[in-house]
Design an enzyme around this catalytic site. Structure first.
Site, PDB file in Angstrom:
ATOM      1  N   ARG A   1      12.232  -0.131  -0.562  1.00  0.00           N
ATOM      2  CA  ARG A   1      10.928  -0.746  -0.286  1.00  0.00           C
ATOM      3  C   ARG A   1      10.864  -2.188  -0.769  1.00  0.00           C
ATOM      4  NH1 ARG A   1       6.433   3.424  -2.198  1.00  0.00           N
ATOM      5  NH2 ARG A   1       5.617   1.572  -3.223  1.00  0.00           N
TER       6      ARG A   1
ATOM      7  N   LYS B   1       4.619  10.878  -7.351  1.00  0.00           N
ATOM      8  CA  LYS B   1       3.574  11.425  -6.462  1.00  0.00           C
ATOM      9  C   LYS B   1       4.167  11.882  -5.130  1.00  0.00           C
ATOM     10  CE  LYS B   1       1.156   7.515  -6.671  1.00  0.00           C
ATOM     11  NZ  LYS B   1       1.960   6.738  -7.642  1.00  0.00           N
TER      12      LYS B   1
ATOM     13  N   ARG C   1       2.598  -4.096 -10.320  1.00  0.00           N
ATOM     14  CA  ARG C   1       1.925  -2.873  -9.849  1.00  0.00           C
ATOM     15  C   ARG C   1       1.397  -2.065 -11.033  1.00  0.00           C
ATOM     16  NH1 ARG C   1       6.853  -0.850  -6.428  1.00  0.00           N
ATOM     17  NH2 ARG C   1       5.787   1.153  -6.404  1.00  0.00           N
TER      18      ARG C   1
ATOM     19  N   ARG D   1      15.034   3.908  -6.530  1.00  0.00           N
ATOM     20  CA  ARG D   1      14.467   4.672  -5.412  1.00  0.00           C
ATOM     21  C   ARG D   1      14.980   4.172  -4.060  1.00  0.00           C
ATOM     22  NH1 ARG D   1       8.289   5.396  -4.654  1.00  0.00           N
ATOM     23  NH2 ARG D   1       8.341   3.211  -5.256  1.00  0.00           N
TER      24      ARG D   1
ATOM     25  N   ARG E   1      -7.953   4.336  -6.044  1.00  0.00           N
ATOM     26  CA  ARG E   1      -7.340   3.560  -7.119  1.00  0.00           C
ATOM     27  C   ARG E   1      -8.356   2.691  -7.817  1.00  0.00           C
ATOM     28  NH1 ARG E   1      -1.144   2.723  -6.312  1.00  0.00           N
ATOM     29  NH2 ARG E   1      -0.904   3.976  -4.479  1.00  0.00           N
TER      30      ARG E   1
HETATM   31  P1  AP5 Z   1       8.168   8.795  -5.983  1.00  0.00           P
HETATM   32  O1  AP5 Z   1       7.900  10.234  -5.752  1.00  0.00           O
HETATM   33  O2  AP5 Z   1       8.548   7.946  -4.820  1.00  0.00           O
HETATM   34  O3  AP5 Z   1       6.947   8.139  -6.817  1.00  0.00           O
HETATM   35  P2  AP5 Z   1       5.483   7.717  -6.360  1.00  0.00           P
HETATM   36  O4  AP5 Z   1       4.564   8.050  -7.494  1.00  0.00           O
HETATM   37  O5  AP5 Z   1       5.149   8.267  -5.016  1.00  0.00           O
HETATM   38  O6  AP5 Z   1       5.706   6.136  -6.336  1.00  0.00           O
HETATM   39  P3  AP5 Z   1       5.141   4.987  -5.437  1.00  0.00           P
HETATM   40  O7  AP5 Z   1       5.931   3.782  -5.837  1.00  0.00           O
HETATM   41  O8  AP5 Z   1       5.140   5.361  -3.996  1.00  0.00           O
HETATM   42  O9  AP5 Z   1       3.716   4.800  -5.949  1.00  0.00           O
HETATM   43  P4  AP5 Z   1       2.892   3.530  -5.883  1.00  0.00           P
HETATM   44  O10 AP5 Z   1       1.592   4.029  -6.300  1.00  0.00           O
HETATM   45  O11 AP5 Z   1       3.422   2.374  -6.634  1.00  0.00           O
HETATM   46  O12 AP5 Z   1       3.083   3.070  -4.359  1.00  0.00           O
HETATM   47  P5  AP5 Z   1       2.186   3.245  -3.064  1.00  0.00           P
HETATM   48  O13 AP5 Z   1       3.080   3.351  -1.914  1.00  0.00           O
HETATM   49  O14 AP5 Z   1       1.163   4.284  -3.267  1.00  0.00           O
HETATM   50  O15 AP5 Z   1       9.307   8.714  -7.113  1.00  0.00           O
HETATM   51  C1  AP5 Z   1       9.829   7.475  -7.546  1.00  0.00           C
HETATM   52  C2  AP5 Z   1      11.350   7.612  -7.793  1.00  0.00           C
HETATM   53  O16 AP5 Z   1      11.583   8.488  -8.888  1.00  0.00           O
HETATM   54  C3  AP5 Z   1      12.127   8.229  -6.602  1.00  0.00           C
HETATM   55  O17 AP5 Z   1      13.366   7.601  -6.499  1.00  0.00           O
HETATM   56  C4  AP5 Z   1      12.290   9.704  -6.993  1.00  0.00           C
HETATM   57  O18 AP5 Z   1      13.460  10.270  -6.425  1.00  0.00           O
HETATM   58  C5  AP5 Z   1      12.358   9.617  -8.508  1.00  0.00           C
HETATM   59  N1  AP5 Z   1      11.739  10.790  -9.135  1.00  0.00           N
HETATM   60  C6  AP5 Z   1      10.577  11.410  -8.782  1.00  0.00           C
HETATM   61  N2  AP5 Z   1      10.307  12.447  -9.588  1.00  0.00           N
HETATM   62  C7  AP5 Z   1      11.318  12.462 -10.513  1.00  0.00           C
HETATM   63  C8  AP5 Z   1      11.603  13.310 -11.630  1.00  0.00           C
HETATM   64  N3  AP5 Z   1      10.796  14.310 -11.967  1.00  0.00           N
HETATM   65  N4  AP5 Z   1      12.727  13.034 -12.347  1.00  0.00           N
HETATM   66  C9  AP5 Z   1      13.563  11.972 -12.023  1.00  0.00           C
HETATM   67  N5  AP5 Z   1      13.347  11.174 -10.975  1.00  0.00           N
HETATM   68  C10 AP5 Z   1      12.227  11.413 -10.220  1.00  0.00           C
HETATM   69  O19 AP5 Z   1       1.439   1.823  -3.053  1.00  0.00           O
HETATM   70  C11 AP5 Z   1       2.122   0.637  -2.773  1.00  0.00           C
HETATM   71  C12 AP5 Z   1       1.143  -0.518  -2.724  1.00  0.00           C
HETATM   72  O20 AP5 Z   1       0.193  -0.311  -1.659  1.00  0.00           O
HETATM   73  C13 AP5 Z   1       0.276  -0.744  -3.960  1.00  0.00           C
HETATM   74  O21 AP5 Z   1       0.953  -1.541  -4.914  1.00  0.00           O
HETATM   75  C14 AP5 Z   1      -0.945  -1.446  -3.359  1.00  0.00           C
HETATM   76  O22 AP5 Z   1      -0.689  -2.816  -3.136  1.00  0.00           O
HETATM   77  C15 AP5 Z   1      -1.100  -0.759  -2.032  1.00  0.00           C
HETATM   78  N6  AP5 Z   1      -2.011   0.407  -2.086  1.00  0.00           N
HETATM   79  C16 AP5 Z   1      -1.661   1.726  -2.048  1.00  0.00           C
HETATM   80  N7  AP5 Z   1      -2.756   2.516  -2.158  1.00  0.00           N
HETATM   81  C17 AP5 Z   1      -3.813   1.666  -2.257  1.00  0.00           C
HETATM   82  C18 AP5 Z   1      -5.216   1.873  -2.424  1.00  0.00           C
HETATM   83  N8  AP5 Z   1      -5.757   3.099  -2.516  1.00  0.00           N
HETATM   84  N9  AP5 Z   1      -6.002   0.781  -2.498  1.00  0.00           N
HETATM   85  C19 AP5 Z   1      -5.491  -0.469  -2.429  1.00  0.00           C
HETATM   86  N10 AP5 Z   1      -4.176  -0.734  -2.290  1.00  0.00           N
HETATM   87  C20 AP5 Z   1      -3.359   0.322  -2.206  1.00  0.00           C
END
Ligand code: AP5
Length: 222
Positions: free
Chosen positions: A158, A18, A169, A129, A94
């Site tokens: 992270r 994302k 997660r 990552r 979510r």
């Molecule tokens: P990356 O682009 O970083 O992936 P991402 O989908 O953004 O992953 P996140 O881990 O940030 O998502 P998440 O939903 O778990 O975390 P969030 O911060 O939202 O890519 C990942 C890796 O793959 C990178 O190294 C990249 O280089 C590589 N990559 C990307 N594309 C690629 C490709 N095509 N080919 C190969 N490699 C590739 O949430 C964290 C926490 O916050 C949650 O667990 C929760 O506790 C809380 N939280 C967040 N939002 C909410 C909400 N709405 N409500 C309640 N709690 C929430």
């Protein structure tokens, strides 16, 4: 400011790409990227009470309670930059209740992007990552390595990016995903997220340009 700016949501499992796609979308379409996870990490960094509470949930891979997340996202969406240039909401909603809350505040997306990536790939992506604290750019040690030694030396990981935590997660994601997807079925575009990042972006780019063309055609025929 644009007359009718685009409003886009992007969803997908942890590490489905994302944030990576949001960087590319933002560059081409000028939308304001609002990531719920980034807002929460900023709250933690500010050492606020909400940040302290949020971290307890994030460490367990659980959803942070709505009373913290919903207002935070709503306030960010209402800021003038997002209102004027359009927004790209990442990692929200979510759950059904988060989606309903946003709808009640009058926020409706034009497009809902879903990144489809199987679980065995996600763990590998999470563990490799890294991010650059200076530019905010996301890297992967194997798939998207840093450009210079200098950047490599300052990359950070992270606190929730371990194999154990990503499994939690993923569990949370799997429990909620169907309910959220069912709400946006008519505006959803499902994208194959296993391809190289530029090829994933090509699919999103084509959906967004199609949307803009349809709008143009409609306004021309009025
Ligand atoms: P990356 O682009 O970083 O992936 P991402 O989908 O953004 O992953 P996140 O881990 O940030 O998502 P998440 O939903 O778990 O975390 P969030 O911060 O939202 O890519 C990942 C890796 O793959 C990178 O190294 C990249 O280089 C590589 N990559 C990307 N594309 C690629 C490709 N095509 N080919 C190969 N490699 C590739 O949430 C964290 C926490 O916050 C949650 O667990 C929760 O506790 C809380 N939280 C967040 N939002 C909410 C909400 N709405 N409500 C309640 N709690 C929430």
């Amino acid at each position: 400011a644009k007359a009718d700016p685009l409003k886009v949501m992007i969803s997908g499992a942890p590490a489905s790409g994302k944030g990576t796609q949001c960087e590319l979308i933002k560059k081409k379409y000028g939308l304001v990227h609002i990531a719920a996870g980034d807002l929460l990490r900023a709250e933690i960094a500010s050492a606020s009470e909400n940040g302290r509470r949020a971290k307890e949930y994030m460490e367990k891979g659980q959803l942070v309670p709505n009373e913290i997340v919903v207002m935070m996202v709503k306030e960010r969406l209402l800021r003038p930059d997002a209102q004027q240039n359009g927004w790209l909401l990442d990692g929200y909603p979510r759950s059904l209740s988060q989606a309903t809350a946003l709808k009640e505040f009058g926020f409706q997306p034009d497009l809902f992007i879903v990144l489809d990536v199987p679980e065995e790939i996600l763990v590998d992506r999470v563990v490799g990552r890294r991010s650059d604290p200076v530019t905010g750019k996301i890297y992967h040690l194997k798939y998207s390595p840093p450009e210079t030694e200098e950047i490599a030396a300052r990359l950070t990981q992270r606190f929730d990016d371990t194999e154990e935590k990503v499994k939690l997660r993923l569990q949370t994601h799997n429990q909620n995903v169907e309910a959220v997807l069912s709400l946006y079925e008519d505006i959803t575009v499902k994208v194959n997220g296993t391809l190289p990042k530029q090829d994933v972006f090509a699919q999103i780019d084509s959906a967004l340009s199609k949307l803009l063309e349809e709008r143009k055609a409609r306004s021309g025929s009025l």
